[in-house]
Design an enzyme around this catalytic site. Structure first.
Site, mmCIF file in Angstrom:
data_model
loop_
_atom_site.group_PDB
_atom_site.id
_atom_site.type_symbol
_atom_site.label_atom_id
_atom_site.label_comp_id
_atom_site.label_asym_id
_atom_site.label_seq_id
_atom_site.Cartn_x
_atom_site.Cartn_y
_atom_site.Cartn_z
ATOM 1 N N GLY A 97 0.781 -1.217 0.000
ATOM 2 C CA GLY A 97 0.000 0.000 0.000
ATOM 3 C C GLY A 97 0.818 1.274 0.000
ATOM 4 C CB THR A 98 3.749 2.400 1.963
ATOM 5 O OG1 THR A 98 3.116 2.304 3.241
ATOM 6 C CG2 THR A 98 4.672 3.615 1.965
ATOM 7 C CG ASN A 106 -6.214 3.268 8.263
ATOM 8 O OD1 ASN A 106 -6.523 4.374 7.802
ATOM 9 N ND2 ASN A 106 -5.189 3.108 9.069
ATOM 10 C CD GLN A 166 -7.875 -1.637 6.716
ATOM 11 O OE1 GLN A 166 -6.908 -0.965 7.019
ATOM 12 N NE2 GLN A 166 -7.873 -2.952 6.858
ATOM 13 C CB SER A 183 -1.753 -3.390 0.907
ATOM 14 O OG SER A 183 -0.659 -3.996 1.577
ATOM 15 C CG HIS A 206 -0.149 -6.766 4.798
ATOM 16 N ND1 HIS A 206 -0.478 -6.497 6.102
ATOM 17 C CD2 HIS A 206 0.185 -5.581 4.244
ATOM 18 C CE1 HIS A 206 -0.346 -5.204 6.340
ATOM 19 N NE2 HIS A 206 0.049 -4.631 5.228
ATOM 20 C CB THR A 208 13.903 -8.508 -11.087
ATOM 21 O OG1 THR A 208 15.046 -8.212 -11.881
ATOM 22 C CG2 THR A 208 13.451 -9.935 -11.350
ATOM 23 C CB CYS A 236 1.435 2.770 9.609
ATOM 24 S SG CYS A 236 1.196 1.521 8.328
#
Length: 384
Positions: free
Chosen positions: A69-70, A149, A177, A202, A204, A240, A327
């Site tokens: 996400g960042t 979030n 989120q 994101s 995760h 890559t 975060c």
């Protein structure tokens, strides 16, 4: 243990790990190589991209694999802002994730952009009229998250997109989120994100490994890349590609339940949990919009209590939650989201967020609410 911190991160779906494993071991070719192992890796990458594109109803070439996400927020916001000749004016809100706030600060400090901050009310809602008044001929971008979030409040993206596009500005949303809970088909009429220009996901947060992500950037919009090099990802992100994590992300997305039915099911669990908490914990105050909110997030403040102590008491009772954005964990500062909502700093520091997963059941939420009541009583000095 009852894990209710899914807004911070989710467990990796076993199928995603299994799908990724060959690309971490025997199938380790570079997808840019022209030999058989490289072509095999490229085919896997292409298949993962196509699978996610089908889920989002967009061309595969509109998707850029990222580290999460960042990076995705940075790429979309900085990339579009620097490549757009329209002007140096951006509109956002102070309730955004730090990945957006710090990116905007960078653009302001280093590149001379002017940021207009929309006010939010006590529930975290923006006013569309404020947005319309803030839009200018030199507005290049509007960036507002789909679902907050911390408090779960959702923004009216269809109206935001319509207003911004009416004056020629682009729109980005941090959907980190929201993925898995809202219909993110950008190409389908009637969805919250229909017609949006950029959108960040994101991995995760939806059962893929940390370090995986994808960002949608519409068509061939000009983008100034953050990473310069070999021109991978259609020239938008050199380096890559991480084939294993791209495959894992696509697999995790394909394993998600049907969005509308699942969101309705979990929304019912969430509302029952909120009602239980408000009925048994007099100090609890729900934060965020009680209706227009993320189906899996319930956040409260507890006036007069110590939030960190409350978290520890809950953990001792086997309930894992957080005080807000992971975060910002470790910071002594109150939540910037709650401060923006006009909540006093000492109250904001008592916030506790419960976030449900697709596998959470009522049999977990009921004892979690009871554990919260016990923890509050203990922290208040009323427990045994």
């Amino acid at each position: 243990m009852i894990y209710l911190d899914n807004a911070a991160t989710t467990p990796v779906v076993p199928a995603a790990l299994e799908a990724a494993w060959p690309w971490l071991t025997s199938e380790f070719g570079n997808p840019s190589s022209t030999h058989e192992m490289g072509l095999s890796a490229k085919n896997a990458l292409d298949h993962a991209r196509t699978s996610i594109a089908t889920w989002m109803d967009c061309p595969a070439s509109d998707l850029v694999f990222t580290s999460g996400g960042t990076e995705g927020d940075n790429l979309a916001i900085t990339g579009l802002a620097l490549a757009n000749p329209r002007g140096k004016h951006i509109i956002s809100a102070k309730t955004e994730h730090e990945a957006v706030l710090e990116t905007l600060d960078f653009l302001e400090r280093v590149h001379g952009f002017e940021i207009s901050w929309l006010n939010v009310d006590s529930q975290g809602n923006i006013n569309l009229g404020d947005l319309e008044r803030a839009l200018r001929p030199d507005t290049s971008l509007v960036t507002l998250m789909l679902a907050n979030n911390e408090i779960g409040t959702t923004h009216p993206l269809p109206g935001i997109i319509e207003a911004a596009h009416a004056v020629g500005a682009l729109v980005h949303t941090d959907a980190v989120q929201a993925a898995g809970w809202f219909d993110l088909r950008v190409g389908k009429n009637g969805t919250l994100v229909s017609g949006i220009d950029a959108l960040t996901i994101s991995g995760h947060k939806l059962g893929a490994p940390k370090g995986s992500g994808v960002t949608y950037i519409r068509g061939r919009l000009a983008v100034e890349p953050l990473l310069h090099g070999g021109g991978q990802e259609f020239g938008r992100r050199s380096g890559t590609e991480n084939v294993a994590w791209a495959v894992a992300l696509a697999t995790a997305i394909s394993a998600l339940p049907e969005t509308e039915l699942e969101s309705a099911r979990v929304r019912t669990l969430r509302d029952e949990f909120i009602a239980h908490v408000l009925a048994t914990v007099p100090q609890a105050q729900l934060t965020g919009n009680p209706v227009e909110r993320h189906p899996a997030i319930a956040s409260f403040t507890f006036s007069g209590l110590n939030g960190e102590t409350l978290l520890l008491e809950l953990e001792q009772r086997g309930v894992i939650v957080s005080s807000g954005s992971a975060c910002a964990a470790g910071s002594n500062d109150p939540s910037h989201v709650l401060i923006a909502c006009g909540i006093e700093a000492d109250i904001a520091q008592t916030s506790v967020r419960f976030s449900i997963s697709h596998s959470t059941t009522a049999d977990e939420l009921s004892p979690a609410a009871s554990a919260l009541a016990d923890a509050v009583a203990s922290v208040s000095g009323l427990g045994n």
